[in-house]
Design an enzyme around this catalytic site. Structure first.
Site, short mmCIF file in Angstrom:
data_model
loop_
_atom_site.label_atom_id
_atom_site.label_comp_id
_atom_site.label_asym_id
_atom_site.label_seq_id
_atom_site.Cartn_x
_atom_site.Cartn_y
_atom_site.Cartn_z
CE1 TYR A 137 -22.50 -41.90 -16.60
CE2 TYR A 137 -21.34 -40.32 -17.67
CZ TYR A 137 -21.06 -41.14 -16.36
OH TYR A 137 -20.18 -41.13 -16.30
CE LYS A 188 -24.44 -55.68 -6.94
NZ LYS A 188 -23.21 -56.37 -5.83
CG ASP A 222 -19.61 -56.31 -5.67
OD1 ASP A 222 -19.80 -56.11 -7.29
OD2 ASP A 222 -20.04 -56.73 -4.90
CG ASP A 246 -17.05 -42.67 -15.40
OD1 ASP A 246 -16.24 -41.92 -15.61
OD2 ASP A 246 -17.95 -41.94 -14.43
CG ASP A 250 -11.60 -42.53 -12.79
OD1 ASP A 250 -11.54 -41.94 -14.06
OD2 ASP A 250 -11.90 -41.03 -12.63
C1 IPM Z 1 -15.19 -39.55 -18.24
C2 IPM Z 1 -15.43 -38.21 -17.20
C3 IPM Z 1 -17.44 -38.08 -17.40
C4 IPM Z 1 -18.17 -39.08 -17.92
C5 IPM Z 1 -17.84 -36.74 -16.97
C6 IPM Z 1 -16.59 -35.29 -17.25
C7 IPM Z 1 -19.42 -36.50 -17.62
O1 IPM Z 1 -15.77 -38.62 -16.15
O2 IPM Z 1 -14.97 -38.84 -19.32
O3 IPM Z 1 -14.62 -40.16 -17.81
O4 IPM Z 1 -18.67 -39.34 -16.61
O5 IPM Z 1 -17.65 -40.07 -18.56
MN MN Z 2 -14.66 -40.62 -15.74
#
Ligand code: IPM
Ligand code: MN
Length: 348
Positions: A137, A188, A222, A246, A250
């Site tokens: 990042y 990793k 993974d 990140d 999700d």
């Molecule tokens: C999150 C989002 C952000 C990230 C994006 C919007 C930059 O996906 O907060 O997880 O990648 O951190």
């Molecule tokens: Mn995210």
């Protein structure tokens, strides 16, 4: 009486809808638990950018520094090219305010369906500590010979000892406070042999010398994804890099019932700068104004904010109200109905 100053950035899309409900919850528990909150709204987001050209100027950032915490809805509009608002607002806040921890609980609440067959609230309850100021990042790299067949694009995973050690130490402290006391490093080491050499060494050194009560585990990222689906009960606390964090959060969010249930805190544990609390979901422009957004991610975010501020009784009351609301069922309820149910379940 404690007073907390909160900068509110509702942002775009469903951001304002869910933030409104979150603020209702905050005001309610403040009254009851005898603390005061003072809020000031800021317009940053896609609409503000389109109107003024400002994402988040240094002057605006300085104004935000005066608050105890920042409460963010979501930023992003389809009319703005990807990257501009993310980098100009969200990542700028995380980096400039040195919010080096992104704390993301993955917890299945009772009454919420998980897509993982056979798993219950006892199986899905862990926290991901995502490093939040480094790695891929940072944008270190560049493009040369653009548009030619020789074009080269580089984006480096950059970590220094300071970033790694402060993140890992935070994760150990968190794991030590939880009943199971297990910390898993997600990396990793078999491919990213430089970066994860550093992470693994620091993990083992700090763990051995300072946190003998915490069990250390290691997973390749993974394999971790596989276990998060197959055997989520393995996990208690995970610590990982910005990019892996990140991605795995999700996946974690889906196992806890979707983005409508995923909360996060961007934390500067030193409290030098304000920490920022935001639901993990985006601005969801496709459902804006339709009373369809699930405000629970934001309400869980409010609970995290209260915990961070030290208002632990208020935080656990919010948590109980969420559970009570879910046990009554939220099928077919819209944003405002879920909000009202939670408010009703907060005892007066
Ligand atoms: C999150 C989002 C952000 C990230 C994006 C919007 C930059 O996906 O907060 O997880 O990648 O951190
Ligand atoms: Mn995210």
């Amino acid at each position: 009486m404690n007073l907390y100053r909160i900068a509110v950035v509702p942002g775009d899309g469903i951001g304002p809808e869910v933030v409104d409900i979150g603020l209702g919850v905050l005001h309610h528990v403040a009254n009851k638990h005898n603390f005061k909150i003072e809020t000031q709204h800021f317009p940053f987001g896609g609409d503000h950018y389109l109107k003024t050209g400002e994402t988040l100027s240094d002057e605006s950032l300085d104004k935000l520094r005066n608050f105890d915490v920042i409460f963010l809805g979501a930023v992003g509009t389809p009319d703005v090219k990807p990257g501009i608002l993310e980098q100009g607002i969200l990542l700028k806040l995380r980096f400039q305010l040195d919010q080096y921890i992104n704390l993301r609980p993955v917890k299945l609440y009772p009454g919420i369906d998980t897509p993982i067959e056979g798993k219950t609230v006892d199986d899905i309850d862990y926290v991901v500590v995502r490093e939040n100021t480094g790695g891929l990042y940072t944008g270190v790299g560049g493009i040369s010979m653009k548009g030619t067949v020789d074009e080269v694009a580089v984006q480096s995973m950059v970590y220094n000892y300071k970033q790694v050690s402060r993140c890992i130490r935070y994760a150990f402290e968190l794991a030590e406070k939880r009943p199971r006391k297990i910390l898993a490093l997600i990396g990793k080491t078999n491919v990213l042999t430089h970066v994860f050499d550093l992470w693994e060494r620091v993990f083992n050194d700090i763990g051995a010398s300072e946190f003998s009560k915490v069990t250390r585990e290691y997973y390749h990222v993974d394999a971790a994804c596989m276990h998060m689906v197959k055997e989520p009960e393995r996990f208690d606390v995970m610590v990982t890099t910005n990019m892996f964090g990140d991605i795995v959060t999700d996946l974690g969010a889906i196992t806890q019932g979707g983005m409508g249930m995923a909360a996060s805190g961007n934390i500067d544990p030193t409290k030098t700068n304000p920490s920022m609390f935001e639901p993990v979901h985006g601005s969801a422009p496709d459902i804006v104004g339709q009373n369809k957004a699930n405000p629970l991610a934001t309400i869980i975010t409010v609970k995290m904010m209260l915990d961070f501020l030290g208002e632990t009784e208020a935080a656990s009351e919010v948590d109980s109200a969420i559970s009570a609301t879910l046990s009554g069922g939220i099928d077919n309820s819209g944003t405002s109905e879920i909000g009202s149910k939670v408010m009703k379940n907060l005892s007066s």
